[in-house]
Design an enzyme around this catalytic site. Sequence first.
Site, PDB file in Angstrom:
ATOM      1  N   ASN A 183     -24.954 -13.112  -7.879  1.00  0.00           N
ATOM      2  CA  ASN A 183     -23.714 -13.696  -7.403  1.00  0.00           C
ATOM      3  C   ASN A 183     -23.964 -15.117  -6.906  1.00  0.00           C
ATOM      4  O   ASN A 183     -25.087 -15.480  -6.554  1.00  0.00           O
ATOM      5  CB  ASN A 183     -23.169 -12.868  -6.236  1.00  0.00           C
ATOM      6  CG  ASN A 183     -22.748 -11.483  -6.646  1.00  0.00           C
ATOM      7  OD1 ASN A 183     -21.706 -11.309  -7.255  1.00  0.00           O
ATOM      8  ND2 ASN A 183     -23.552 -10.496  -6.320  1.00  0.00           N
ATOM      9  N   CYS A 187     -25.849  -7.568 -12.912  1.00  0.00           N
ATOM     10  CA  CYS A 187     -25.046  -6.502 -13.513  1.00  0.00           C
ATOM     11  C   CYS A 187     -25.905  -5.734 -14.514  1.00  0.00           C
ATOM     12  O   CYS A 187     -26.394  -6.321 -15.479  1.00  0.00           O
ATOM     13  CB  CYS A 187     -23.817  -7.069 -14.221  1.00  0.00           C
ATOM     14  SG  CYS A 187     -22.817  -5.793 -15.025  1.00  0.00           S
ATOM     15  N   HIS A 205     -20.443 -15.238 -10.827  1.00  0.00           N
ATOM     16  CA  HIS A 205     -21.902 -15.235 -10.937  1.00  0.00           C
ATOM     17  C   HIS A 205     -22.366 -16.598 -11.463  1.00  0.00           C
ATOM     18  O   HIS A 205     -21.584 -17.369 -12.009  1.00  0.00           O
ATOM     19  CB  HIS A 205     -22.360 -14.094 -11.842  1.00  0.00           C
ATOM     20  CG  HIS A 205     -22.206 -12.746 -11.223  1.00  0.00           C
ATOM     21  ND1 HIS A 205     -23.223 -11.815 -11.199  1.00  0.00           N
ATOM     22  CD2 HIS A 205     -21.157 -12.156 -10.583  1.00  0.00           C
ATOM     23  CE1 HIS A 205     -22.812 -10.719 -10.582  1.00  0.00           C
ATOM     24  NE2 HIS A 205     -21.558 -10.896 -10.209  1.00  0.00           N
ATOM     25  N   HIS A 248     -14.772 -14.026  -7.823  1.00  0.00           N
ATOM     26  CA  HIS A 248     -16.082 -13.376  -7.755  1.00  0.00           C
ATOM     27  C   HIS A 248     -16.910 -13.906  -8.927  1.00  0.00           C
ATOM     28  O   HIS A 248     -16.860 -13.358 -10.035  1.00  0.00           O
ATOM     29  CB  HIS A 248     -15.901 -11.855  -7.848  1.00  0.00           C
ATOM     30  CG  HIS A 248     -17.157 -11.065  -7.763  1.00  0.00           C
ATOM     31  ND1 HIS A 248     -17.408 -10.164  -6.741  1.00  0.00           N
ATOM     32  CD2 HIS A 248     -18.254 -11.018  -8.561  1.00  0.00           C
ATOM     33  CE1 HIS A 248     -18.589  -9.594  -6.925  1.00  0.00           C
ATOM     34  NE2 HIS A 248     -19.110 -10.097  -8.046  1.00  0.00           N
ATOM     35  N   ARG A 297     -24.103  -4.438  -1.156  1.00  0.00           N
ATOM     36  CA  ARG A 297     -23.745  -3.562  -2.275  1.00  0.00           C
ATOM     37  C   ARG A 297     -24.082  -4.197  -3.617  1.00  0.00           C
ATOM     38  O   ARG A 297     -25.018  -3.807  -4.296  1.00  0.00           O
ATOM     39  CB  ARG A 297     -22.258  -3.197  -2.188  1.00  0.00           C
ATOM     40  CG  ARG A 297     -21.869  -1.994  -3.069  1.00  0.00           C
ATOM     41  CD  ARG A 297     -21.640  -2.331  -4.517  1.00  0.00           C
ATOM     42  NE  ARG A 297     -20.547  -3.280  -4.728  1.00  0.00           N
ATOM     43  CZ  ARG A 297     -20.225  -3.766  -5.919  1.00  0.00           C
ATOM     44  NH1 ARG A 297     -20.916  -3.426  -7.004  1.00  0.00           N
ATOM     45  NH2 ARG A 297     -19.234  -4.646  -6.046  1.00  0.00           N
ATOM     46  N   ASP A 298     -23.334  -5.204  -4.009  1.00  0.00           N
ATOM     47  CA  ASP A 298     -23.540  -5.835  -5.306  1.00  0.00           C
ATOM     48  C   ASP A 298     -24.916  -6.488  -5.383  1.00  0.00           C
ATOM     49  O   ASP A 298     -25.515  -6.576  -6.456  1.00  0.00           O
ATOM     50  CB  ASP A 298     -22.440  -6.881  -5.546  1.00  0.00           C
ATOM     51  CG  ASP A 298     -22.250  -7.204  -7.017  1.00  0.00           C
ATOM     52  OD1 ASP A 298     -22.874  -6.538  -7.857  1.00  0.00           O
ATOM     53  OD2 ASP A 298     -21.472  -8.118  -7.312  1.00  0.00           O
TER      54      ASP A 298
END
Length: 302
Positions: free
Chosen positions: A250, A241, A210, A208, A15-16
């Site tokens: 990430n 993002c 980055h 979470h 997803r991300d």
Amino acid sequence: MALPTSVKLFEMAPRDGLQNEPGEIVPTATKIALIERLANTGLAHIEAVSFVSPKWVPQMGDAAEVMTGIHRRPGVVYSALTPNLKGLENALSAGVEEVAVFGAASETFSQKNINCSIAESLARFEPVLERANDAGVRVRGYVSCVLGCPYEGEIAPQKVAEVAKALYAMGCYEISLGDTIGVGTPLAAKRMIEATRQQVPIEFLAAHFHDTYGMAMANLYAVLEEGVSVIDAATAGLGGCPYAQGASGNVATEDVLYLLAGLGIDTGVDLQAVIDTGYWITGELGRKPSSKVALAKGRVSF
């Protein structure tokens, strides 16, 4: 505090990692294969898709097809991001067993990202939580920009704590705290966790981070020392993002696993299998993984 004896890895690559992939749409079959490969590594929590408008996130336009196409491995949770009731209903129709909502600790980022204030975003989540609860589906909460904002700069730890508290009070079973643009440092990460744990028990918090400035691993070690035992990561370091200029991917799952193995912390995940999966998906995307462990070793052993 003592380091945790075990850590749950929450895999974000499907997803991300893929949602901001430039160029052509990643084929549905490739997404399904990635999810299934990740599940075979021992990863027990995988955020697979996002049920959002294809107008805003074209790469996630086939979310329903992906969710219904995967062969689900027993013991693995396949979750989806659902920012509103429509997204939630679509997710429920596709058989999703866990969903997530996302807010921010920055007013400006909230406006840029989801076109509303923090307070308005929280109000929007209430019916989502109620409907998910009625359907027996767990909800995870995300807080963006916990260590810095591209528009406002430094974010006060207390602001993070307030948003996390609101999500927890609504019924989110876990709150993921995101350094969305990767500007955090270990001391800032510790202070953010110290403030947030006053409002939400530490066992319900996740990190979470980055890796824009190469600080993600140091920041993770810092919050592990504070008692955090859930880490979000993306195989091959995929992600970014779209509303945070300059934000890199990430932290790589491979690198996190290497750190945790070196600390004697159990994850139940096969590092070499994740490395192999990272090389496979980045090959499909036409590049190399950003994982330092993968690039340095190729194969690893302990």
